[in-house]
Motif scaffolding. Sequence first.
Motif, PDB file in Angstrom:
ATOM      1  N   THR A   1     -37.139  18.437   6.254  1.00 37.61           N
ATOM      2  CA  THR A   1     -37.969  18.646   5.079  1.00 37.61           C
ATOM      3  C   THR A   1     -37.222  19.578   4.141  1.00 37.61           C
ATOM      4  OG1 THR A   1     -39.990  18.346   6.353  1.00 37.61           O
ATOM      5  CG2 THR A   1     -40.194  19.468   4.222  1.00 37.61           C
ATOM      6  N   ILE A   2     -36.950  19.102   2.948  1.00 38.54           N
ATOM      7  CA  ILE A   2     -36.238  19.884   1.944  1.00 38.54           C
ATOM      8  C   ILE A   2     -37.260  20.436   0.969  1.00 38.54           C
ATOM      9  CG2 ILE A   2     -34.470  19.827   0.136  1.00 38.54           C
ATOM     10  CD1 ILE A   2     -33.419  19.318   3.020  1.00 38.54           C
TER      11      ILE A   2
ATOM     12  N   ARG B   1     -35.506  30.953  -5.906  1.00 36.48           N
ATOM     13  CA  ARG B   1     -34.659  31.776  -5.042  1.00 36.48           C
ATOM     14  C   ARG B   1     -34.592  33.163  -5.662  1.00 36.48           C
ATOM     15  NH1 ARG B   1     -28.539  30.513  -2.825  1.00 36.48           N
ATOM     16  NH2 ARG B   1     -28.379  32.446  -1.616  1.00 36.48           N
ATOM     17  N   GLU B   2     -35.266  34.090  -5.020  1.00 36.79           N
ATOM     18  CA  GLU B   2     -35.390  35.434  -5.589  1.00 36.79           C
ATOM     19  C   GLU B   2     -34.055  36.130  -5.769  1.00 36.79           C
ATOM     20  OE1 GLU B   2     -38.366  37.811  -3.702  1.00 36.79           O
ATOM     21  OE2 GLU B   2     -39.751  36.125  -3.586  1.00 36.79           O
ATOM     22  N   ASP B   3     -33.107  35.920  -4.859  1.00 45.22           N
ATOM     23  CA  ASP B   3     -31.822  36.609  -4.980  1.00 45.22           C
ATOM     24  C   ASP B   3     -30.881  35.936  -5.980  1.00 45.22           C
ATOM     25  OD1 ASP B   3     -31.175  34.383  -3.452  1.00 45.22           O
ATOM     26  OD2 ASP B   3     -30.004  35.505  -1.971  1.00 45.22           O
ATOM     27  N   ASP B   4     -31.391  34.928  -6.697  1.00 47.06           N
ATOM     28  CA  ASP B   4     -30.620  34.272  -7.754  1.00 47.06           C
ATOM     29  C   ASP B   4     -31.429  34.270  -9.057  1.00 47.06           C
ATOM     30  OD1 ASP B   4     -28.444  32.963  -8.928  1.00 47.06           O
ATOM     31  OD2 ASP B   4     -29.209  30.979  -8.418  1.00 47.06           O
ATOM     32  N   GLY B   5     -32.131  35.349  -9.297  1.00 49.05           N
ATOM     33  CA  GLY B   5     -32.846  35.509 -10.558  1.00 49.05           C
ATOM     34  C   GLY B   5     -34.045  34.588 -10.729  1.00 49.05           C
ATOM     35  N   GLY B   6     -34.588  34.081  -9.620  1.00 46.24           N
ATOM     36  CA  GLY B   6     -35.748  33.207  -9.710  1.00 46.24           C
ATOM     37  C   GLY B   6     -35.423  31.772 -10.078  1.00 46.24           C
ATOM     38  N   ARG B   7     -34.130  31.417 -10.057  1.00 44.95           N
ATOM     39  CA  ARG B   7     -33.760  30.017 -10.332  1.00 44.95           C
ATOM     40  C   ARG B   7     -34.275  29.135  -9.198  1.00 44.95           C
ATOM     41  NH1 ARG B   7     -28.876  32.739 -11.779  1.00 44.95           N
ATOM     42  NH2 ARG B   7     -28.420  32.498 -13.980  1.00 44.95           N
ATOM     43  N   TRP B   8     -34.526  27.862  -9.514  1.00 42.56           N
ATOM     44  CA  TRP B   8     -35.023  26.912  -8.529  1.00 42.56           C
ATOM     45  C   TRP B   8     -33.874  26.375  -7.694  1.00 42.56           C
ATOM     46  CZ3 TRP B   8     -40.054  26.049  -7.487  1.00 42.56           C
ATOM     47  CH2 TRP B   8     -40.966  26.639  -8.374  1.00 42.56           C
ATOM     48  N   TRP B   9     -34.067  26.335  -6.370  1.00 41.03           N
ATOM     49  CA  TRP B   9     -33.072  25.869  -5.410  1.00 41.03           C
ATOM     50  C   TRP B   9     -33.710  24.904  -4.426  1.00 41.03           C
ATOM     51  CZ3 TRP B   9     -28.004  27.555  -3.717  1.00 41.03           C
ATOM     52  CH2 TRP B   9     -27.339  28.342  -4.666  1.00 41.03           C
ATOM     53  N   PHE B  10     -32.865  24.058  -3.819  1.00 45.36           N
ATOM     54  CA  PHE B  10     -33.260  23.247  -2.682  1.00 45.36           C
ATOM     55  C   PHE B  10     -32.938  24.039  -1.415  1.00 45.36           C
ATOM     56  CE2 PHE B  10     -32.310  19.841  -5.813  1.00 45.36           C
ATOM     57  CZ  PHE B  10     -33.563  19.243  -5.836  1.00 45.36           C
ATOM     58  N   PHE B  11     -33.884  24.042  -0.444  1.00 50.58           N
ATOM     59  CA  PHE B  11     -33.711  24.735   0.827  1.00 50.58           C
ATOM     60  C   PHE B  11     -33.955  23.773   1.979  1.00 50.58           C
ATOM     61  CE2 PHE B  11     -34.720  28.101  -2.100  1.00 50.58           C
ATOM     62  CZ  PHE B  11     -34.038  29.211  -1.641  1.00 50.58           C
ATOM     63  N   ALA B  12     -33.206  23.954   3.079  1.00 50.43           N
ATOM     64  CA  ALA B  12     -33.468  23.215   4.313  1.00 50.43           C
ATOM     65  C   ALA B  12     -34.716  23.802   4.963  1.00 50.43           C
ATOM     66  CB  ALA B  12     -32.277  23.339   5.255  1.00 50.43           C
ATOM     67  N   SER B  13     -35.269  23.109   5.951  1.00 44.37           N
ATOM     68  CA  SER B  13     -36.500  23.584   6.592  1.00 44.37           C
ATOM     69  C   SER B  13     -36.320  24.915   7.312  1.00 44.37           C
ATOM     70  CB  SER B  13     -37.032  22.539   7.571  1.00 44.37           C
ATOM     71  OG  SER B  13     -36.098  22.323   8.608  1.00 44.37           O
ATOM     72  N   ASP B  14     -35.090  25.256   7.673  1.00 46.17           N
ATOM     73  CA  ASP B  14     -34.845  26.544   8.323  1.00 46.17           C
ATOM     74  C   ASP B  14     -34.648  27.676   7.317  1.00 46.17           C
ATOM     75  OD1 ASP B  14     -32.302  26.072   7.307  1.00 46.17           O
ATOM     76  OD2 ASP B  14     -31.300  26.066   9.258  1.00 46.17           O
TER      77      ASP B  14
ATOM     78  N   ALA C   1     -27.628  15.897  12.877  1.00 44.51           N
ATOM     79  CA  ALA C   1     -27.461  14.821  13.854  1.00 44.51           C
ATOM     80  C   ALA C   1     -26.409  15.173  14.900  1.00 44.51           C
ATOM     81  CB  ALA C   1     -27.079  13.527  13.144  1.00 44.51           C
ATOM     82  N   GLU C   2     -25.421  16.015  14.532  1.00 47.73           N
ATOM     83  CA  GLU C   2     -24.340  16.364  15.440  1.00 47.73           C
ATOM     84  C   GLU C   2     -24.714  17.445  16.435  1.00 47.73           C
ATOM     85  OE1 GLU C   2     -21.133  17.529  12.925  1.00 47.73           O
ATOM     86  OE2 GLU C   2     -20.692  15.500  12.291  1.00 47.73           O
ATOM     87  N   HIS C   3     -25.736  18.234  16.135  1.00 52.42           N
ATOM     88  CA  HIS C   3     -26.081  19.387  16.972  1.00 52.42           C
ATOM     89  C   HIS C   3     -27.454  19.202  17.597  1.00 52.42           C
ATOM     90  CE1 HIS C   3     -22.626  21.602  15.521  1.00 52.42           C
ATOM     91  NE2 HIS C   3     -22.929  21.206  14.305  1.00 52.42           N
ATOM     92  N   PRO C   4     -27.651  19.828  18.734  1.00 56.28           N
ATOM     93  CA  PRO C   4     -28.975  19.776  19.363  1.00 56.28           C
ATOM     94  C   PRO C   4     -30.031  20.350  18.428  1.00 56.28           C
ATOM     95  CG  PRO C   4     -27.374  20.764  20.843  1.00 56.28           C
ATOM     96  CD  PRO C   4     -26.709  20.602  19.510  1.00 56.28           C
ATOM     97  N   LYS C   5     -31.258  19.899  18.609  1.00 54.03           N
ATOM     98  CA  LYS C   5     -32.367  20.361  17.765  1.00 54.03           C
ATOM     99  C   LYS C   5     -32.431  21.886  17.764  1.00 54.03           C
ATOM    100  CE  LYS C   5     -37.138  19.497  16.712  1.00 54.03           C
ATOM    101  NZ  LYS C   5     -38.243  18.595  16.909  1.00 54.03           N
ATOM    102  N   GLY C   6     -32.568  22.445  16.545  1.00 56.75           N
ATOM    103  CA  GLY C   6     -32.662  23.889  16.395  1.00 56.75           C
ATOM    104  C   GLY C   6     -31.320  24.583  16.218  1.00 56.75           C
ATOM    105  N   VAL C   7     -30.216  23.876  16.413  1.00 53.69           N
ATOM    106  CA  VAL C   7     -28.893  24.461  16.235  1.00 53.69           C
ATOM    107  C   VAL C   7     -28.232  23.800  15.054  1.00 53.69           C
ATOM    108  CG1 VAL C   7     -26.645  24.853  17.277  1.00 53.69           C
ATOM    109  CG2 VAL C   7     -28.690  24.856  18.714  1.00 53.69           C
ATOM    110  N   ARG C   8     -27.898  24.597  14.034  1.00 56.87           N
ATOM    111  CA  ARG C   8     -27.270  24.034  12.842  1.00 56.87           C
ATOM    112  C   ARG C   8     -26.095  24.864  12.437  1.00 56.87           C
ATOM    113  NH1 ARG C   8     -32.858  22.633  10.559  1.00 56.87           N
ATOM    114  NH2 ARG C   8     -33.095  20.682  11.597  1.00 56.87           N
TER     115      ARG C   8
END
Length: 81
Positions: free
Chosen positions: A28-29, A34-47, A74-81
């Motif tokens: 889920t994206i 993003r507060e540390d970038d002056g409030g600009r809008w960013w895409f974030f991963a679910s983590d 897909a390359e890493h076990p669930k929860g490891v990125r």
Amino acid sequence: MVASCKSAPPPKGRGARTLVATPDASDTITCREREDDGGRWWFFASDGTPIIEADDAHLDDAAILVLGHLARCAEHPKGVR
């Protein structure tokens, strides 16, 4: 398809979410400020990992980076990125 949330941002403190998937992975994206970038809008991963700024100038790059993120998922076990 990745879409910019800059033109119609969600209410402050909430992000627009979309599920992205390949045959091997999904995530889920979220698009939010993003507060540390002056409030600009960013895409974030679910983590919570920032992916790229969510503006018209970065949409093609965002699509490529999201696909790269899914490939790593897909390359890493669930929860490891």
